[in-house]
Design an enzyme around this catalytic site. Sequence first.
Site, PDB file in Angstrom:
ATOM      1  N   ASP A  30      -9.104 -38.350 -23.928  1.00 50.15           N
ATOM      2  CA  ASP A  30      -8.402 -39.126 -24.418  1.00 50.15           C
ATOM      3  C   ASP A  30      -9.712 -40.303 -24.798  1.00 50.15           C
ATOM      4  O   ASP A  30     -10.615 -40.446 -24.137  1.00 50.15           O
ATOM      5  CB  ASP A  30      -7.329 -40.007 -23.910  1.00 50.15           C
ATOM      6  CG  ASP A  30      -6.145 -39.171 -23.730  1.00 50.15           C
ATOM      7  OD1 ASP A  30      -5.976 -38.352 -24.895  1.00 50.15           O
ATOM      8  OD2 ASP A  30      -5.422 -39.113 -22.944  1.00 50.15           O
ATOM      9  N   ARG A  74      11.677 -38.741 -18.330  1.00 45.79           N
ATOM     10  CA  ARG A  74      11.847 -39.968 -18.116  1.00 45.79           C
ATOM     11  C   ARG A  74      13.341 -40.269 -18.306  1.00 45.79           C
ATOM     12  O   ARG A  74      13.838 -40.355 -18.991  1.00 45.79           O
ATOM     13  CB  ARG A  74      11.013 -40.931 -19.165  1.00 45.79           C
ATOM     14  CG  ARG A  74      11.117 -42.545 -18.821  1.00 45.79           C
ATOM     15  CD  ARG A  74      10.089 -42.936 -20.005  1.00 45.79           C
ATOM     16  NE  ARG A  74       8.767 -42.837 -19.937  1.00 45.79           N
ATOM     17  CZ  ARG A  74       8.018 -42.973 -20.787  1.00 45.79           C
ATOM     18  NH1 ARG A  74       8.687 -43.514 -22.017  1.00 45.79           N
ATOM     19  NH2 ARG A  74       6.683 -42.585 -20.672  1.00 45.79           N
ATOM     20  N   GLU A 121      -0.594 -32.526 -40.384  1.00 42.05           N
ATOM     21  CA  GLU A 121      -1.558 -31.883 -39.705  1.00 42.05           C
ATOM     22  C   GLU A 121      -1.241 -30.501 -39.180  1.00 42.05           C
ATOM     23  O   GLU A 121       0.023 -29.868 -38.671  1.00 42.05           O
ATOM     24  CB  GLU A 121      -1.705 -32.710 -38.461  1.00 42.05           C
ATOM     25  CG  GLU A 121      -2.616 -32.343 -37.282  1.00 42.05           C
ATOM     26  CD  GLU A 121      -2.821 -33.545 -36.445  1.00 42.05           C
ATOM     27  OE1 GLU A 121      -2.704 -33.040 -35.126  1.00 42.05           O
ATOM     28  OE2 GLU A 121      -2.706 -34.584 -36.393  1.00 42.05           O
ATOM     29  N   ARG A 178      -9.394 -24.486 -30.629  1.00 46.97           N
ATOM     30  CA  ARG A 178      -8.439 -24.518 -31.834  1.00 46.97           C
ATOM     31  C   ARG A 178      -8.799 -25.722 -32.620  1.00 46.97           C
ATOM     32  O   ARG A 178      -9.358 -26.778 -32.253  1.00 46.97           O
ATOM     33  CB  ARG A 178      -7.214 -24.909 -31.321  1.00 46.97           C
ATOM     34  CG  ARG A 178      -6.273 -23.569 -30.620  1.00 46.97           C
ATOM     35  CD  ARG A 178      -6.093 -22.519 -31.847  1.00 46.97           C
ATOM     36  NE  ARG A 178      -4.709 -22.903 -32.569  1.00 46.97           N
ATOM     37  CZ  ARG A 178      -4.160 -21.910 -33.450  1.00 46.97           C
ATOM     38  NH1 ARG A 178      -4.896 -21.219 -34.086  1.00 46.97           N
ATOM     39  NH2 ARG A 178      -3.139 -22.694 -33.896  1.00 46.97           N
ATOM     40  N   ARG A 219       2.276 -30.389 -16.411  1.00 46.94           N
ATOM     41  CA  ARG A 219       3.499 -31.428 -15.976  1.00 46.94           C
ATOM     42  C   ARG A 219       4.139 -31.659 -17.340  1.00 46.94           C
ATOM     43  O   ARG A 219       3.391 -31.491 -18.460  1.00 46.94           O
ATOM     44  CB  ARG A 219       3.030 -32.629 -15.239  1.00 46.94           C
ATOM     45  CG  ARG A 219       2.289 -33.778 -15.573  1.00 46.94           C
ATOM     46  CD  ARG A 219       1.887 -34.614 -14.851  1.00 46.94           C
ATOM     47  NE  ARG A 219       1.234 -35.681 -15.713  1.00 46.94           N
ATOM     48  CZ  ARG A 219       1.774 -36.839 -16.196  1.00 46.94           C
ATOM     49  NH1 ARG A 219       3.090 -37.169 -16.094  1.00 46.94           N
ATOM     50  NH2 ARG A 219       1.014 -37.548 -16.817  1.00 46.94           N
ATOM     51  N   ARG A 272       2.916 -31.870 -37.419  1.00 45.99           N
ATOM     52  CA  ARG A 272       3.356 -33.308 -37.296  1.00 45.99           C
ATOM     53  C   ARG A 272       2.898 -34.060 -38.485  1.00 45.99           C
ATOM     54  O   ARG A 272       1.969 -33.520 -39.304  1.00 45.99           O
ATOM     55  CB  ARG A 272       3.045 -34.000 -36.195  1.00 45.99           C
ATOM     56  CG  ARG A 272       1.261 -34.433 -36.124  1.00 45.99           C
ATOM     57  CD  ARG A 272       0.877 -35.127 -34.780  1.00 45.99           C
ATOM     58  NE  ARG A 272      -0.490 -35.111 -34.522  1.00 45.99           N
ATOM     59  CZ  ARG A 272      -1.093 -36.099 -33.685  1.00 45.99           C
ATOM     60  NH1 ARG A 272      -0.228 -36.732 -32.917  1.00 45.99           N
ATOM     61  NH2 ARG A 272      -2.290 -36.141 -33.472  1.00 45.99           N
ATOM     62  N   TYR A 306     -10.935 -31.725 -22.959  1.00 41.13           N
ATOM     63  CA  TYR A 306     -10.047 -32.666 -23.995  1.00 41.13           C
ATOM     64  C   TYR A 306     -10.030 -33.978 -23.233  1.00 41.13           C
ATOM     65  O   TYR A 306      -9.791 -34.257 -22.115  1.00 41.13           O
ATOM     66  CB  TYR A 306      -8.752 -32.280 -24.073  1.00 41.13           C
ATOM     67  CG  TYR A 306      -8.086 -33.139 -25.120  1.00 41.13           C
ATOM     68  CD1 TYR A 306      -8.101 -33.168 -26.507  1.00 41.13           C
ATOM     69  CD2 TYR A 306      -7.135 -34.211 -24.701  1.00 41.13           C
ATOM     70  CE1 TYR A 306      -7.556 -33.962 -27.279  1.00 41.13           C
ATOM     71  CE2 TYR A 306      -6.525 -35.155 -25.499  1.00 41.13           C
ATOM     72  CZ  TYR A 306      -6.601 -35.063 -26.775  1.00 41.13           C
ATOM     73  OH  TYR A 306      -6.106 -35.913 -27.633  1.00 41.13           O
TER      74      TYR A 306
END
Length: 370
Positions: free
Chosen positions: A352, A178, A302, A251, A174, A282, A350
């Site tokens: 968080d 917003r 980065e 990666r 997704r 970034r 991955y």
Amino acid sequence: MANVKYDYLIVGSGLFGSVFAYEANKAGKKCLVIDRRNHSGGNVHCQNLEGINVHSYGAHIFHTDSLQIWKYVNQFADFNHYINSPLALSEGKLYNLPFNMNTFYQLWGVKTPSEARSIIEAEVNSSNFKTPANLEEQALSLVGESIYKKFIQHYTKKQWGRDASCLPAFIIKRLPLRYTYNNNYFNDRYQGIPIGGYNLVVNKMLQNIELRLSHDFFKDRSFFESLAEKIVFTGKIDEFYQYQYGKLEYRSLKFEHEIHDIQDYQGNAVVNYCDLTAAFTRIIEHKHFEFGTQKSTVITKEYAINESLNSEPYYPINDTKNMKILKRYQCLADKESNVIFGGRLAEYRYYDMHQVIASALKKASDEQWK
């Protein structure tokens, strides 16, 4: 096992290992934590440069919708009220992220949600990808051509090292749109950065636990395995099994830290570079995570790169080939009675930070300490 000295040997002092060690120690279990790096904390480690807490391995912004997890981390440090509001630089112009009414105004000059919706819906409908075959088609079917070309197409190529048309569609499930003027990147209720850096959190978790840094489990595996009743392994699951079914692919990232003798470099903590004019993805300006007022500043460029022997694995490449390999390793792991696998490398997913903590608390709870 005459040499057994510990209830748990915990391989890796990142968030998963540190949380599990803290919980085990609290329950009266004797733990030894080892780490091949020369510091604790894994990828949340910070280094102090110019009086600024620099996130050594990229930006780590804590966010969660769980009051339980929020209360849990706040017992180790006070968290500030930092809100992640990154910017995106594309073709020389700055845009707000995530995609919101500020972004849409900057793109098209529209001021109302209905105007923005009509443009995006028209672009999505014109793409006509009912069953997207790759990431490019998936993105076009979600957000349309304008947003895809400005922010996703080239950024994705830098991030993954290949064109979006060559990547599987499921990488992007997704892309939130917003329709409010809200630049808060996360929807989670709780968000912030530990005041003084993440080292305070990890150090407090491990303060009563034996920790050995610069100790590589694989360089003396039989010795370390003999020390404890159980092993908590947070490293790469394929390495644990000597890569017998092949290597899982990742990666990696490369970081270039720079000190600048100016008060502000970019005026924001995170700026994404979405086109190909810059090789990096970034720039992070660390002082803004803690609202710093130092006279100098530290930035980090980065770069996304292919994993090598000299780089750290970051993003699992969860394509069909790698998931088949992972399944074979998981079958081996399921048969282990004295090894607990946890964290992003051991689970090849991955995570968080709040998810890592929740997973570690669940694995600790499963031990059913009396």
